[in-house]
Write an enzyme that holds these catalytic residues in place. Structure first.
Site, PDB file in Angstrom:
ATOM      1  CE  LYS A   1      -2.366   1.711   3.595  1.00 34.63           C
ATOM      2  NZ  LYS A   1      -3.446   1.886   4.582  1.00 34.63           N
TER       3      LYS A   1
ATOM      4  CG  HIS B   1     -12.005   9.983   7.126  1.00 35.75           C
ATOM      5  ND1 HIS B   1     -13.142  10.259   6.394  1.00 35.75           N
ATOM      6  CD2 HIS B   1     -11.501   8.830   6.617  1.00 35.75           C
ATOM      7  CE1 HIS B   1     -13.316   9.318   5.478  1.00 35.75           C
ATOM      8  NE2 HIS B   1     -12.340   8.439   5.598  1.00 35.75           N
ATOM      9  CD  GLN B   2      -9.078   6.375   9.248  1.00 41.91           C
ATOM     10  OE1 GLN B   2      -9.566   5.248   9.276  1.00 41.91           O
ATOM     11  NE2 GLN B   2      -8.641   6.922   8.142  1.00 41.91           N
TER      12      GLN B   2
HETATM   13  P1  NAD Z   1      -8.284  13.332  10.711  1.00 43.67           P
HETATM   14  O1  NAD Z   1      -7.304  14.335  10.232  1.00 43.67           O
HETATM   15  O2  NAD Z   1      -9.578  13.198   9.996  1.00 43.67           O
HETATM   16  O3  NAD Z   1      -8.601  13.615  12.266  1.00 43.67           O
HETATM   17  C1  NAD Z   1      -7.549  13.897  13.160  1.00 43.67           C
HETATM   18  C2  NAD Z   1      -8.034  13.716  14.583  1.00 43.67           C
HETATM   19  O4  NAD Z   1      -6.941  13.968  15.469  1.00 43.67           O
HETATM   20  C3  NAD Z   1      -9.131  14.712  14.983  1.00 43.67           C
HETATM   21  O5  NAD Z   1      -9.965  14.094  15.943  1.00 43.67           O
HETATM   22  C4  NAD Z   1      -8.321  15.848  15.636  1.00 43.67           C
HETATM   23  O6  NAD Z   1      -9.094  16.611  16.530  1.00 43.67           O
HETATM   24  C5  NAD Z   1      -7.293  15.031  16.378  1.00 43.67           C
HETATM   25  N1  NAD Z   1      -6.089  15.804  16.715  1.00 43.67           N
HETATM   26  C6  NAD Z   1      -5.272  16.442  15.848  1.00 43.67           C
HETATM   27  N2  NAD Z   1      -4.256  17.029  16.541  1.00 43.67           N
HETATM   28  C7  NAD Z   1      -4.457  16.736  17.850  1.00 43.67           C
HETATM   29  C8  NAD Z   1      -3.760  17.055  19.055  1.00 43.67           C
HETATM   30  N3  NAD Z   1      -2.658  17.796  19.039  1.00 43.67           N
HETATM   31  N4  NAD Z   1      -4.248  16.560  20.216  1.00 43.67           N
HETATM   32  C9  NAD Z   1      -5.352  15.803  20.244  1.00 43.67           C
HETATM   33  N5  NAD Z   1      -6.071  15.472  19.135  1.00 43.67           N
HETATM   34  C10 NAD Z   1      -5.613  15.947  17.959  1.00 43.67           C
HETATM   35  O7  NAD Z   1      -7.489  11.961  10.767  1.00 43.67           O
HETATM   36  P2  NAD Z   1      -8.062  10.475  10.707  1.00 43.67           P
HETATM   37  O8  NAD Z   1      -8.117  10.025   9.299  1.00 43.67           O
HETATM   38  O9  NAD Z   1      -9.271  10.360  11.563  1.00 43.67           O
HETATM   39  O10 NAD Z   1      -6.823   9.675  11.359  1.00 43.67           O
HETATM   40  C11 NAD Z   1      -6.572   9.813  12.744  1.00 43.67           C
HETATM   41  C12 NAD Z   1      -5.218   9.199  13.063  1.00 43.67           C
HETATM   42  O11 NAD Z   1      -5.270   7.795  12.803  1.00 43.67           O
HETATM   43  C13 NAD Z   1      -4.053   9.728  12.219  1.00 43.67           C
HETATM   44  O12 NAD Z   1      -2.938   9.916  13.066  1.00 43.67           O
HETATM   45  C14 NAD Z   1      -3.785   8.618  11.236  1.00 43.67           C
HETATM   46  O13 NAD Z   1      -2.461   8.598  10.769  1.00 43.67           O
HETATM   47  C15 NAD Z   1      -4.106   7.418  12.100  1.00 43.67           C
HETATM   48  N6  NAD Z   1      -4.406   6.177  11.361  1.00 43.67           N
HETATM   49  C16 NAD Z   1      -3.905   5.026  11.861  1.00 43.67           C
HETATM   50  C17 NAD Z   1      -4.160   3.831  11.206  1.00 43.67           C
HETATM   51  C18 NAD Z   1      -3.644   2.547  11.785  1.00 43.67           C
HETATM   52  O14 NAD Z   1      -3.718   1.509  11.127  1.00 43.67           O
HETATM   53  N7  NAD Z   1      -3.174   2.542  13.003  1.00 43.67           N
HETATM   54  C19 NAD Z   1      -4.916   3.827  10.045  1.00 43.67           C
HETATM   55  C20 NAD Z   1      -5.463   5.011   9.581  1.00 43.67           C
HETATM   56  C21 NAD Z   1      -5.213   6.194  10.273  1.00 43.67           C
END
Ligand code: NAD
Length: 319
Positions: A66, A136-137
């Site tokens: 990916k 988003h997640q």
């Molecule tokens: P997004 O940009 O849509 O949302 C980001 C979220 O993080 C929001 O809730 C925002 O308020 C919060 N946030 C940002 N900065 C912050 C801070 N300093 N303190 C507290 N909260 C904060 O992102 P998303 O698509 O929902 O993804 C969220 C996270 O999940 C990302 O870090 C992404 O890389 C990670 N992710 C992990 C996996 C995995 O397999 N583990 C898969 C997909 C996404």
């Protein structure tokens, strides 16, 4: 080569398909039948992250990668921050067999991993789900979690409270009461899902009650952090892949601080395969460090391709 575009993926697999595919993959990893290759993850500046997650499932006949990342400026352009594409190859010949839009697949496979950890490790009677994060997640996480426990309530915190309303609408769809709370109130939750892109711990040790299961899903890169390392020190820690957990996952901080060692971390696949014990008691804190492995992506992409072929939706191209 078959192409399955992003907008075709939604009709091809659902949460149950992702759960089954990821659970089988985690078990295959624990049995040594499938392995993830080293992750490449590069910072592009301005918060942009780009990289590759890849692996080989010998038994399942899946090889692939990916490619993609996290582009925080996208939201302002009306585009999802995560962008990715999955490429599958024939493990015998190396010929590229498929290219699949990876956006929805990523959300489904990530939520499936958290749900698998809740299914295997949370107390059976867990009734209050705590959500930390509302990006988003988070909606996918909430839907997947609700499939494995009959929660009676959702409490949620987000750094920007304005984003909680959308998550509240997902809870309403699921018939669950929803309350926006301060982080201190996460002590009321029996399962906590963290899904933020935070660079520093938001959820503190004092916010977590005994017996809680945490699925920490947001930290997938060096330098990100969602929870205080002291939580990992008093929890039994599980993960998808130990090598990723200690380098790019939430455990990177507790390991660096000498609070836990890599040997203290159990792959959840070992629990699924019957090779390791899950929860040992009602007061134990269990924590799943979900870093996201390439084999998860390949497993769900494979389901999408097989379904697309069966329904005549895959586009064939010559490369
Ligand atoms: P997004 O940009 O849509 O949302 C980001 C979220 O993080 C929001 O809730 C925002 O308020 C919060 N946030 C940002 N900065 C912050 C801070 N300093 N303190 C507290 N909260 C904060 O992102 P998303 O698509 O929902 O993804 C969220 C996270 O999940 C990302 O870090 C992404 O890389 C990670 N992710 C992990 C996996 C995995 O397999 N583990 C898969 C997909 C996404």
């Amino acid at each position: 080569m078959l192409v399955v575009p992003e907008d075709a993926v939604a009709g091809l697999l659902d949460e149950d398909d992702a759960f089954a595919a990821v659970e089988a993959t985690f078990a295959a990893m624990a049995r040594g039948e499938a392995r993830n290759f080293a992750v490449v993850r590069e910072a592009l500046g301005e918060g942009r992250q780009y990289g590759f997650k890849s692996g080989l499932d010998q038994a399942g006949g899946v090889l692939g990668v990916k490619a993609g990342g996290y582009f925080p400026g996208n939201a302002a352009r009306g585009i999802v921050n995560h962008q990715s594409t999955v490429f599958l190859f024939d493990p015998e010949t190396g010929i590229a067999t498929a290219m699949v839009g990876g956006g929805l697949l990523t959300a489904l496979r990530t939520a499936a991993a958290a749900a698998i950890s809740i299914d295997r490790l949370a107390r059976p009677e867990a009734g209050v789900l705590g959500m930390v994060g509302a990006g988003h997640q988070a909606a996918f996480q909430l839907r997947a979690a609700a499939r494995v426990r009959p929660f009676r309530k959702v409490i949620a915190w987000n750094r920007d409270p304005g984003r909680l309303a959308a998550l509240g609408r997902v809870a309403a769809e699921l018939g669950l009461p929803f309350e926006a709370v301060a982080l201190e109130r996460m002590r009321e939750a029996e399962v906590i899902v963290t899904i933020t892109s935070s660079p520093a711990a938001a959820l503190l040790d004092a916010h977590v009650a005994p017996g809680t299961h945490l699925a920490c899903m947001g930290t997938d890169t060096r330098g990100k952090q969602e929870v205080e390392p002291a939580i990992l020190a008093r929890a039994r820690v599980f993960t998808d892949e130990v090598a990723q957990s200690v380098t790019i996952g939430e455990a990177q901080h507790a390991v660096a601080a000498g609070l836990i060692a890599p040997d203290d971390i159990t792959p959840v696949g070992a629990v699924i395969a019957g090779l390791a014990e899950g929860r040992r008691g009602a007061d134990e804190i269990t924590l799943f460090d979900g870093t996201g492995v390439g084999l998860q992506d390949l497993a769900v992409a494979r389901v999408a391709v097989d379904r697309a072929v069966a329904r005549g939706l895959a586009v064939s191209v010559t490369i």
